[in-house]
Write an enzyme that holds these catalytic residues in place. Structure first.
Site, mmCIF file in Angstrom:
data_model
loop_
_atom_site.group_PDB
_atom_site.id
_atom_site.type_symbol
_atom_site.label_atom_id
_atom_site.label_comp_id
_atom_site.label_asym_id
_atom_site.label_seq_id
_atom_site.Cartn_x
_atom_site.Cartn_y
_atom_site.Cartn_z
ATOM 1 C CG ASP A 91 42.687 108.920 7.610
ATOM 2 O OD1 ASP A 91 41.970 109.848 8.016
ATOM 3 O OD2 ASP A 91 43.620 109.071 6.818
ATOM 4 C CG ASP A 116 44.003 110.276 2.571
ATOM 5 O OD1 ASP A 116 42.864 110.698 2.307
ATOM 6 O OD2 ASP A 116 44.754 110.834 3.387
ATOM 7 C CD GLU A 117 38.710 110.741 4.578
ATOM 8 O OE1 GLU A 117 38.570 110.449 5.764
ATOM 9 O OE2 GLU A 117 38.433 111.844 4.102
#
Length: 389
Positions: A4, A100-101
DNA sequence: TCTGGGGTCCTAGGACCC
DNA sequence: TCTGGGGTCCTAGGACCC
């Protein structure tokens, strides 16, 4: 393993705009006076209570000294692809589940890597840093839920490993709201029934839980409270929908204006469908009234399509009565959106299609080629521009 | 405080079919 | 004449996630 990125939007903006590097109080989401929400706040701004999802206006009051920027999707996408490339190098199966992960499935790889999972996570973190200049946090666990919660726990810039057998004890320290799948509404409902912590659920007999929240939800809660979760990573095959929507700077009450925006949004959706080799079987029109009441209207298409006109005509038929209903409530329109749904792969053109349709398809191909070279805005339908402009 | 944009999944009622 | 049970598909809304 769940990776993350830390304050992703904020840090990408810093990378792209060096003058923002030393700005401690940075908020991404839109200009100070815009009708939007915070996408991401720097750790400095978070100290003032600014959180993502919060209306920009609220953030501006909490932290007036902050710098507000809008951000650029293209940069997020590029950074995200770079992160994906790194995680794909380190696991037989890896998927990004947002910009974003992402997850790495490392089951059965203990003989493949001469290092511990913790050391492997260090490597992944260093390579992401080298490739993008961005920091991340990593959670390691026996299933996806535990790995995700662990990466949250590790934030920022750290690694947290929960070994098999530790799940229950790890979960025992959490609030129910910290479990993925429990949002504000469910958390509130559970609190009203006296349930706030995972440890409470662990200690409550199943029968009592079932009386409190019903059989299905009780089973779901117990499973999560014990720290169990999915262990399989599957990358999605076909997308389920493609949509565009926009919130106006001020509520709109002129159909002509809505119609012009509808044409633009539909062109964007149709363009993306063709880009991805998809056709839509139905469309959904979305309107948000000035008082935030949101309605959707759906229509099945007579034949699957990705042509602007064949999506726009039924969308307009939905818009007219939906707009009339808003007017009857004396409400302007705050948001207009269009979605293509029931998606399927494009098939070869029908040999017996009407000549007019063949022409429209060829025209659309030409427009797509122009746009591929010069960008989407290079060519528009005449009516987008409106009269006298 | 005044509420984005892109998605996914779930539920529930009604139509329709056998 | 009033009535099943099971199934699918469609639409609308809502919760959730990043």
């Amino acid at each position: 393993m769940h990776v993350d990125l830390d304050a992703f939007f904020v840090e990408v903006c810093r990378q792209r705009q060096p003058e923002l590097r030393d700005v401690d109080l940075l908020i991404v989401g839109g200009r100070r006076e815009s009708r939007g929400v915070v996408q991401s706040a720097s750790y400095g701004a978070r100290k003032f209570g600014v959180r993502s999802g919060m209306p920009i206006g609220h953030a501006a009051r909490l932290c007036p000294q902050a710098t507000f920027v809008k951000g650029d999707f293209v940069h997020y996408r590029d950074a995200s692809h770079a992160v994906r490339a790194v995680i794909e190098r380190h696991a037989p199966a890896a998927v990004m589940t947002g910009l974003d992960e992402g997850y790495l499935d490392l089951s059965g790889t203990d003989l493949l890597y001469p290092v511990s999972l913790l050391e492997l996570a260090e490597q992944v973190r260093n390579e992401i840093r080298a490739a993008t200049g961005l920091d991340c946090s990593i959670g390691i666990g026996p299933n996806r839920m535990i790995a995700k919660i662990a990466s949250d726990y590790a934030k920022p810039r750290a690694i947290c490993e929960v070994r098999p057998g530790w799940e229950r004890g790890f979960a025992a320290g959490l609030t129910l709201a910290a479990l993925p799948g429990i949002g504000p509404k469910t958390a509130k409902r559970l609190t009203e029934r006296g349930l706030t912590d995972v440890a409470q659920v662990q200690a409550t007999p199943l029968g009592d839980l079932e009386r409190l929240v019903g059989r299905d939800e009780a089973a779901w809660l117990v499973r999560r409270a014990e720290g169990r979760g999915g262990t399989v990573l599957r990358s999605p095959d076909l997308p389920k929908s493609v949509s565009r929507e926009t919130t106006f700077n001020r509520d709109v009450s002129a159909v002509a204006e809505l119609d012009r925006v509808l044409l633009l949004l539909t062109a964007r959706v149709a363009g993306q469908l063709r880009d991805e080799g998809l056709v839509a079987g139905a469309i959904v029109l979305k309107l948000r009234h000035g008082d935030f009441v949101t309605v959707t209207r759906r229509r099945a298409l007579s034949a699957p399509t990705a042509l602007d006109g064949e999506l726009l005509a039924p969308a307009r038929e939905l818009l007219a009565p939906a707009f009339a209903a808003a007017r009857a409530r004396r409400q302007g329109i705050r948001l207009l959106g269009i979605a293509a749904v029931r998606l399927a792969p494009t098939e070869a053109p029908d040999l017996f299609e009407a000549p007019g349709r063949t022409r429209r398809r060829e025209l659309t191909d030409a427009v797509d080629r122009v746009r591929a070279r010069f960008g989407f805005a290079a060519v528009h339908s005449g009516s987008v521009r409106g009269k006298n402009r």
